[in-house]
Design an enzyme around this catalytic site. Structure first.
Site, PDB file in Angstrom:
ATOM      1  N   GLY A 126     -63.104  84.308 -69.827  1.00  0.00           N
ATOM      2  CA  GLY A 126     -63.474  83.224 -70.747  1.00  0.00           C
ATOM      3  C   GLY A 126     -64.191  82.119 -69.975  1.00  0.00           C
ATOM      4  O   GLY A 126     -64.110  80.936 -70.320  1.00  0.00           O
ATOM      5  N   GLY A 182     -66.721  79.281 -71.458  1.00  0.00           N
ATOM      6  CA  GLY A 182     -66.253  78.312 -72.452  1.00  0.00           C
ATOM      7  C   GLY A 182     -66.148  76.895 -71.908  1.00  0.00           C
ATOM      8  O   GLY A 182     -66.534  76.621 -70.763  1.00  0.00           O
ATOM      9  N   GLN A 183     -65.586  75.992 -72.730  1.00  0.00           N
ATOM     10  CA  GLN A 183     -65.537  74.568 -72.362  1.00  0.00           C
ATOM     11  C   GLN A 183     -64.788  74.348 -71.045  1.00  0.00           C
ATOM     12  O   GLN A 183     -65.263  73.629 -70.165  1.00  0.00           O
ATOM     13  CB  GLN A 183     -64.873  73.741 -73.479  1.00  0.00           C
ATOM     14  N   ASP A 232     -66.830  86.933 -69.179  1.00  0.00           N
ATOM     15  CA  ASP A 232     -66.777  86.477 -70.572  1.00  0.00           C
ATOM     16  C   ASP A 232     -67.354  87.565 -71.460  1.00  0.00           C
ATOM     17  O   ASP A 232     -68.078  88.448 -70.980  1.00  0.00           O
ATOM     18  CB  ASP A 232     -67.589  85.170 -70.747  1.00  0.00           C
ATOM     19  N   ARG A 256     -69.287  86.617 -73.998  1.00  0.00           N
ATOM     20  CA  ARG A 256     -70.659  86.142 -74.233  1.00  0.00           C
ATOM     21  C   ARG A 256     -71.414  86.007 -72.912  1.00  0.00           C
ATOM     22  O   ARG A 256     -70.838  86.165 -71.837  1.00  0.00           O
ATOM     23  CB  ARG A 256     -70.688  84.845 -75.031  1.00  0.00           C
ATOM     24  N   ASP A 285     -64.553  92.230 -71.994  1.00  0.00           N
ATOM     25  CA  ASP A 285     -63.778  91.937 -73.197  1.00  0.00           C
ATOM     26  C   ASP A 285     -62.295  92.058 -72.835  1.00  0.00           C
ATOM     27  O   ASP A 285     -61.839  93.150 -72.485  1.00  0.00           O
ATOM     28  CB  ASP A 285     -64.151  92.955 -74.298  1.00  0.00           C
ATOM     29  N   TYR A 336     -52.936  79.299 -84.435  1.00  0.00           N
ATOM     30  CA  TYR A 336     -53.197  79.004 -83.017  1.00  0.00           C
ATOM     31  C   TYR A 336     -51.909  78.506 -82.340  1.00  0.00           C
ATOM     32  O   TYR A 336     -51.524  78.995 -81.273  1.00  0.00           O
ATOM     33  CB  TYR A 336     -54.299  77.945 -82.954  1.00  0.00           C
ATOM     34  N   LYS A 388     -49.724  80.313 -79.422  1.00  0.00           N
ATOM     35  CA  LYS A 388     -49.468  79.664 -78.123  1.00  0.00           C
ATOM     36  C   LYS A 388     -47.964  79.620 -77.840  1.00  0.00           C
ATOM     37  O   LYS A 388     -47.536  79.844 -76.705  1.00  0.00           O
ATOM     38  CB  LYS A 388     -50.049  78.246 -78.103  1.00  0.00           C
TER      39      LYS A 388
HETATM   40  P1  NAD Z   1     -63.715  78.069 -75.533  1.00  0.00           P
HETATM   41  O1  NAD Z   1     -63.686  78.612 -76.919  1.00  0.00           O
HETATM   42  O2  NAD Z   1     -64.684  77.021 -75.181  1.00  0.00           O
HETATM   43  O3  NAD Z   1     -63.875  79.259 -74.490  1.00  0.00           O
HETATM   44  C1  NAD Z   1     -63.250  80.494 -74.653  1.00  0.00           C
HETATM   45  C2  NAD Z   1     -64.151  81.543 -74.040  1.00  0.00           C
HETATM   46  O4  NAD Z   1     -63.517  82.811 -74.212  1.00  0.00           O
HETATM   47  C3  NAD Z   1     -65.520  81.639 -74.718  1.00  0.00           C
HETATM   48  O5  NAD Z   1     -66.558  81.530 -73.767  1.00  0.00           O
HETATM   49  C4  NAD Z   1     -65.505  83.008 -75.377  1.00  0.00           C
HETATM   50  O6  NAD Z   1     -66.774  83.651 -75.394  1.00  0.00           O
HETATM   51  C5  NAD Z   1     -64.522  83.762 -74.512  1.00  0.00           C
HETATM   52  N1  NAD Z   1     -63.938  84.910 -75.208  1.00  0.00           N
HETATM   53  C6  NAD Z   1     -63.597  85.007 -76.511  1.00  0.00           C
HETATM   54  N2  NAD Z   1     -63.129  86.234 -76.790  1.00  0.00           N
HETATM   55  C7  NAD Z   1     -63.168  86.918 -75.629  1.00  0.00           C
HETATM   56  C8  NAD Z   1     -62.828  88.243 -75.259  1.00  0.00           C
HETATM   57  N3  NAD Z   1     -62.353  89.114 -76.182  1.00  0.00           N
HETATM   58  N4  NAD Z   1     -62.977  88.622 -73.978  1.00  0.00           N
HETATM   59  C9  NAD Z   1     -63.478  87.762 -73.049  1.00  0.00           C
HETATM   60  N5  NAD Z   1     -63.835  86.504 -73.336  1.00  0.00           N
HETATM   61  C10 NAD Z   1     -63.690  86.085 -74.611  1.00  0.00           C
HETATM   62  O7  NAD Z   1     -62.222  77.578 -75.233  1.00  0.00           O
HETATM   63  P2  NAD Z   1     -61.753  76.493 -74.177  1.00  0.00           P
HETATM   64  O8  NAD Z   1     -61.731  75.181 -74.862  1.00  0.00           O
HETATM   65  O9  NAD Z   1     -62.468  76.652 -72.919  1.00  0.00           O
HETATM   66  O10 NAD Z   1     -60.223  76.918 -74.008  1.00  0.00           O
HETATM   67  C11 NAD Z   1     -59.786  77.764 -72.974  1.00  0.00           C
HETATM   68  C12 NAD Z   1     -58.269  77.906 -73.094  1.00  0.00           C
HETATM   69  O11 NAD Z   1     -57.659  76.624 -73.020  1.00  0.00           O
HETATM   70  C13 NAD Z   1     -57.808  78.518 -74.420  1.00  0.00           C
HETATM   71  O12 NAD Z   1     -56.642  79.292 -74.191  1.00  0.00           O
HETATM   72  C14 NAD Z   1     -57.420  77.299 -75.226  1.00  0.00           C
HETATM   73  O13 NAD Z   1     -56.452  77.615 -76.194  1.00  0.00           O
HETATM   74  C15 NAD Z   1     -56.849  76.400 -74.160  1.00  0.00           C
HETATM   75  N6  NAD Z   1     -56.876  74.985 -74.554  1.00  0.00           N
HETATM   76  C16 NAD Z   1     -58.063  74.339 -74.703  1.00  0.00           C
HETATM   77  C17 NAD Z   1     -58.058  72.989 -75.096  1.00  0.00           C
HETATM   78  C18 NAD Z   1     -59.340  72.230 -75.268  1.00  0.00           C
HETATM   79  O14 NAD Z   1     -59.295  71.074 -75.735  1.00  0.00           O
HETATM   80  N7  NAD Z   1     -60.499  72.781 -74.899  1.00  0.00           N
HETATM   81  C19 NAD Z   1     -56.841  72.338 -75.324  1.00  0.00           C
HETATM   82  C20 NAD Z   1     -55.647  73.052 -75.204  1.00  0.00           C
HETATM   83  C21 NAD Z   1     -55.665  74.378 -74.785  1.00  0.00           C
HETATM   84  C1  AKB Z   2     -57.811  72.347 -80.429  1.00  0.00           C
HETATM   85  O1  AKB Z   2     -58.089  71.270 -81.001  1.00  0.00           O
HETATM   86  O2  AKB Z   2     -57.580  73.407 -81.032  1.00  0.00           O
HETATM   87  C2  AKB Z   2     -57.671  72.333 -78.922  1.00  0.00           C
HETATM   88  C3  AKB Z   2     -56.254  72.155 -78.529  1.00  0.00           C
HETATM   89  C4  AKB Z   2     -55.642  70.814 -78.558  1.00  0.00           C
HETATM   90  O3  AKB Z   2     -55.594  73.114 -78.217  1.00  0.00           O
HETATM   91  N1  AKB Z   2     -58.526  71.317 -78.413  1.00  0.00           N
END
Ligand code: NAD
Ligand code: AKB
Length: 319
Positions: free
Chosen positions: A10, A13-14, A36, A38, A54, A144, A148
């Site tokens: 992943g 992603g962000q 990833d 993508r 994947d 979600y 988690k």
């Molecule tokens: P994101 O959606 O920006 O990135 C997730 C990445 O996973 C994407 O690039 C997507 O293409 C990839 N992905 C999706 N399905 C896939 C698969 N089958 N195989 C491989 N890659 C795949 O999410 P994020 O914000 O970077 O979050 C990353 C983790 O952190 C997640 O577990 C999320 O729940 C957790 N999280 C994020 C936040 C936040 O605010 N960003 C807050 C709390 C928890």
């Molecule tokens: C969301 O809003 O879903 C995420 C998180 C707090 O897990 N940024």
């Protein structure tokens, strides 16, 4: 530092982009394989190895782990809160099966460590709103949050039963300027900065007085590194650690932006994401993370706003 080979799943992603770059600084570019579903994020291109992967395809994942001599996995692939409500079955499937695939491979290959993030989304309307503690009533109302919370107990199970060294943090909403957020309820706090610069106005999908726990990305990356580098005997929580950064409402983040852009205007038209936000705590008690591995945030709202605007302006000027 011992010889490690890390797989980030992943990575486009962000969080993945910034975490991969941070890991490459610590472990060396060649020792951190980004992956990833993508395409490779522009910011990662040329910075180290990338494979298309994947996480749902356990066989291919297993092959990569063996072929690349992987010793640690950071699993970031997930469907976040708002997108998850649009397709609950898919969110449950990816968020659970992806984690189980990684935990199984970690057990079979005796990986050194696994990182998997949880979220403040585990908490629900019956959890305390203020300074929500590490252990409390947890009754999430989003798929979600349910995924988690279940995931946290799978991590604990694999640690207790098979000795897998899996570590986790319940991140608050994360704010960053490098890569876009992926479908969460807290995404407004990222969008507001670029819209403030481009349009001098922003229409928020949450009510103006909605307080949520948030964190600036540099703090989140540092927390992740500090947890992963802490001695195993210090880790008393094998579900997931609460951590806290800051809490603010749309009105307060707008006021912080107005110190730099006085003409900026916020309007609020809540949509279905309001119900999700209302179910989460407004602030988090992170005393256990502080005690176990010394967690302390560096950024407050105004310090984050200065840095966000400065970097977004710099990026605009480089275009
Ligand atoms: P994101 O959606 O920006 O990135 C997730 C990445 O996973 C994407 O690039 C997507 O293409 C990839 N992905 C999706 N399905 C896939 C698969 N089958 N195989 C491989 N890659 C795949 O999410 P994020 O914000 O970077 O979050 C990353 C983790 O952190 C997640 O577990 C999320 O729940 C957790 N999280 C994020 C936040 C936040 O605010 N960003 C807050 C709390 C928890
Ligand atoms: C969301 O809003 O879903 C995420 C998180 C707090 O897990 N940024």
């Amino acid at each position: 530092m011992a010889k490690e080979k890390i797989l980030v799943i992943g990575a486009s992603g962000q969080i993945g982009v910034e975490l991969t770059l941070a890991l490459r600084k610590i472990y060396g570019a060649a020792n951190v394989v980004a992956s990833d579903l993508r395409e490779e994020n522009e910011l990662l291109k040329g910075s180290g190895p990338y494979v298309s992967l994947d996480v749902m395809n356990k066989e291919m994942l297993h092959v990569q782990v063996i072929r690349q001599n992987i010793t640690q996995i950071y699993l970031l692939a997930a469907i976040l809160s708002a997108t998850g409500e649009k397709n609950p079955n898919l969110a449950w499937h990816l968020n659970m099966q992806g984690l189980l695939n990684v935990l199984d491979i970690a057990r079979e290959e005796k990986l050194q460590k696994v990182y998997w993030p949880s979220s403040i989304a585990v908490f629900g309307p019956t959890s305390p709103k203020q300074l929500c503690p590490q252990q409390t009533i947890i009754e999430p109302i989003t798929v979600y949050g349910i995924s988690k919370y279940a995931g946290e107990f799978w991590c604990n199970y694999y640690h207790q039963r098979y000795g897998v060294d899996v570590r986790s943090i319940r991140y608050p909403g994360l704010i960053s300027y490098k890569s876009a957020p992926g479908g969460g309820t807290t995404d407004y706090a990222v969008e507001i900065y670029s819209e403030a610069l481009a349009e001098k106005k922003y229409k928020c999908f949450l009510k103006e007085d909605t307080y949520l726990p948030m964190m600036y990305m540099p703090d989140a990356i540092r927390a992740t590194m500090e947890l992963m580098h802490a001695p195993a005997e210090n880790i008393t929580v094998r579900t997931s650690y609460n951590i806290s950064g800051m809490s603010f409402s749309p009105t307060e983040i707008a006021a912080s932006i107005q110190k730099h852009i006085p003409e900026f205007k916020l309007s609020c038209v809540p949509d279905s994401r309001q119900k999700i936000a209302d179910s989460w705590p407004q602030s988090i008690d992170d005393a256990v993370a502080t005690k176990d591995w010394g967690w302390k945030p560096e950024y407050d709202l105004d310090k984050m706003t200065n840095d966000m605007l400065e970097n977004l302006i710099k990026a605009q000027n480089e275009l």
